[in-house]
Design a protein around this motif. Structure first.
Motif, PDB file in Angstrom:
ATOM      1  N   ASP A  49     -49.352  -1.267 -46.809  1.00  0.00           N
ATOM      2  CA  ASP A  49     -48.288  -2.203 -47.112  1.00  0.00           C
ATOM      3  C   ASP A  49     -48.092  -3.084 -45.875  1.00  0.00           C
ATOM      4  N   TRP A  50     -48.678  -4.283 -45.899  1.00  0.00           N
ATOM      5  CA  TRP A  50     -48.656  -5.121 -44.705  1.00  0.00           C
ATOM      6  C   TRP A  50     -47.265  -5.614 -44.372  1.00  0.00           C
ATOM      7  N   SER A  51     -46.412  -5.746 -45.361  1.00  0.00           N
ATOM      8  CA  SER A  51     -45.038  -6.160 -45.057  1.00  0.00           C
ATOM      9  C   SER A  51     -44.343  -5.123 -44.188  1.00  0.00           C
ATOM     10  N   ALA A  52     -44.610  -3.839 -44.452  1.00  0.00           N
ATOM     11  CA  ALA A  52     -44.031  -2.779 -43.623  1.00  0.00           C
ATOM     12  C   ALA A  52     -44.605  -2.798 -42.209  1.00  0.00           C
ATOM     13  N   VAL A  53     -45.920  -3.050 -42.103  1.00  0.00           N
ATOM     14  CA  VAL A  53     -46.552  -3.119 -40.775  1.00  0.00           C
ATOM     15  C   VAL A  53     -45.929  -4.226 -39.943  1.00  0.00           C
ATOM     16  N   PHE A  54     -45.787  -5.405 -40.530  1.00  0.00           N
ATOM     17  CA  PHE A  54     -45.233  -6.523 -39.769  1.00  0.00           C
ATOM     18  C   PHE A  54     -43.728  -6.377 -39.563  1.00  0.00           C
ATOM     19  N   ALA A  55     -43.066  -5.645 -40.434  1.00  0.00           N
ATOM     20  CA  ALA A  55     -41.645  -5.357 -40.192  1.00  0.00           C
ATOM     21  C   ALA A  55     -41.485  -4.492 -38.944  1.00  0.00           C
ATOM     22  N   VAL A  56     -42.339  -3.482 -38.802  1.00  0.00           N
ATOM     23  CA  VAL A  56     -42.300  -2.631 -37.611  1.00  0.00           C
ATOM     24  C   VAL A  56     -42.623  -3.443 -36.365  1.00  0.00           C
ATOM     25  N   LEU A  57     -43.664  -4.285 -36.437  1.00  0.00           N
ATOM     26  CA  LEU A  57     -44.013  -5.131 -35.295  1.00  0.00           C
ATOM     27  C   LEU A  57     -42.868  -6.078 -34.936  1.00  0.00           C
ATOM     28  N   SER A  58     -42.167  -6.578 -35.950  1.00  0.00           N
ATOM     29  CA  SER A  58     -41.041  -7.473 -35.691  1.00  0.00           C
ATOM     30  C   SER A  58     -39.917  -6.747 -34.950  1.00  0.00           C
ATOM     31  N   VAL A  59     -39.608  -5.533 -35.390  1.00  0.00           N
ATOM     32  CA  VAL A  59     -38.560  -4.750 -34.729  1.00  0.00           C
ATOM     33  C   VAL A  59     -38.947  -4.444 -33.292  1.00  0.00           C
ATOM     34  N   LEU A  60     -40.178  -4.052 -33.073  1.00  0.00           N
ATOM     35  CA  LEU A  60     -40.644  -3.760 -31.711  1.00  0.00           C
ATOM     36  C   LEU A  60     -40.640  -5.005 -30.842  1.00  0.00           C
ATOM     37  N   SER A  61     -40.987  -6.153 -31.425  1.00  0.00           N
ATOM     38  CA  SER A  61     -41.020  -7.392 -30.658  1.00  0.00           C
ATOM     39  C   SER A  61     -39.618  -7.822 -30.252  1.00  0.00           C
ATOM     40  N   MET A  62     -38.643  -7.586 -31.142  1.00  0.00           N
ATOM     41  CA  MET A  62     -37.265  -7.991 -30.844  1.00  0.00           C
ATOM     42  C   MET A  62     -36.552  -7.027 -29.917  1.00  0.00           C
ATOM     43  N   THR A  63     -37.141  -5.858 -29.683  1.00  0.00           N
ATOM     44  CA  THR A  63     -36.512  -4.881 -28.778  1.00  0.00           C
ATOM     45  C   THR A  63     -37.348  -4.739 -27.504  1.00  0.00           C
ATOM     46  N   PHE A  64     -38.456  -4.048 -27.587  1.00  0.00           N
ATOM     47  CA  PHE A  64     -39.299  -3.834 -26.409  1.00  0.00           C
ATOM     48  C   PHE A  64     -39.880  -5.156 -25.893  1.00  0.00           C
TER      49      PHE A  64
END
Length: 300
Positions: free
Chosen positions: A283-298
């Motif tokens: 599910d690529w939407s889930a993959v990019f959602a995780v990357l988005s969260v990590l990008s906005m934090t770490f």
């Protein structure tokens, strides 16, 4: 290439033509303010072509117009998705040019070159929004990256040179990773067209998907990593602080808005057309959602 292909490419061609015109005018005009005004006003031409394509598309039953440039593979499409991003990129470029009016006084001899590089990078970004074939995507990415590397180093002081060099080297590495992923995908599917890739993946049989599916998934991961650099996604965001800090201020604005928009356009195009098959079981939407969260934090 037919007249229809040129018609579909008219916004990009007019954008690149405007860049060439600015360089020529810069050779004969002493008042550099004319260059800025011509760059801003000239953007009305690609905007007009984009509007014509929008209304033409609205008048037809088809959802997209296709160009194959004399090949059997559709490499370029015009639809409302791509036209939306073209409107956005033209608007952002206009604002960047207007914001550069006073800033370009720091390099008085190179007004034409500065605006030409901005326009050439924009033409590459506009191509990214419409390309539906791996080779064309890669070419449009490089057309975007090389002018931006020159723009980042445009001030020619130590910080600006460092920004340009870092962007150039890391962009080259990410492009190599992206290209390697594309080669794996091509080797597995036998095609570079996004729709054909989706067809080949969707036609996998269970007996062939064990090794092939893992190999294909590795190629997709490499493609994701290559695109991750373009949008400064974790863990590929390390170039952004130095490049943003050392680049001319209008270039930083251009990088942070226009190049990211083009990056998201090509990501959506690739993953929702080529890699939407259930055969990948991701599910690529889930993959990019995780990357988005990590990008906005770490990442931040």
């Amino acid at each position: 290439m037919t007249s229809h292909d040129i018609y579909l490419l008219s916004p990009e061609i007019s954008m690149a033509g405007l860049a060439m015109l600015l360089i020529l005018v810069d050779l004969v005009v002493s008042r550099k303010g004319v260059i800025t005004a011509l760059a801003a006003i000239g953007l009305a031409v690609p905007l007009a072509f984009s509007l014509i394509l929008w209304f033409d598309l609205s008048d037809q039953a088809a959802t997209q117009l296709e160009a194959d440039f004399g090949t059997e593979i559709v490499t370029f499409v015009v639809d409302k998705f791509s036209l939306f991003f073209k409107f956005l990129l033209i608007g952002v470029t206009t604002l960047v040019i207007l914001a550069s009016t006073e800033y370009v006084s720091k390099f008085k001899r190179f007004h034409g070159e500065f605006f030409a590089l901005v326009l050439l990078a924009t033409s590459g970004m506009m191509l990214m929004a419409s390309t539906v074939e791996l080779i064309s995507i890669y070419v449009s990415l490089e057309l975007t990256a090389l002018p931006i590397a020159a723009l980042a180093a445009f001030l020619r002081d130590s910080r600006s040179s460092e920004a340009g060099l870092k962007f150039l080297i890391l962009s080259a590495i990410s492009s190599a990773v992206l290209l390697y992923g594309m080669v794996i995908i091509y080797g597995f599917t036998g095609t570079t067209a996004l729709t054909d890739i989706a067809t080949q993946i969707g036609g996998l049989v269970d007996g062939d998907s064990a090794f092939g599916g893992n190999a294909l998934l590795f190629g997709v991961i490499l493609v994701t990593a290559g695109f991750g650099f373009k949008i400064s996604s974790v863990p590929f965001q390390m170039w952004a602080p130095d490049v943003y800090e050392g680049s001319p201020t209008p270039v930083t604005a251009f990088l942070s808005v226009a190049s990211k928009a083009a990056g998201f356009a090509v990501i959506l195009r690739v993953f929702y057309i080529a890699f939407s098959s259930d055969a990948l079981s991701v599910d690529w939407s889930a993959v990019f959602a995780v990357l988005s969260v990590l990008s906005m934090t770490f990442g931040n």
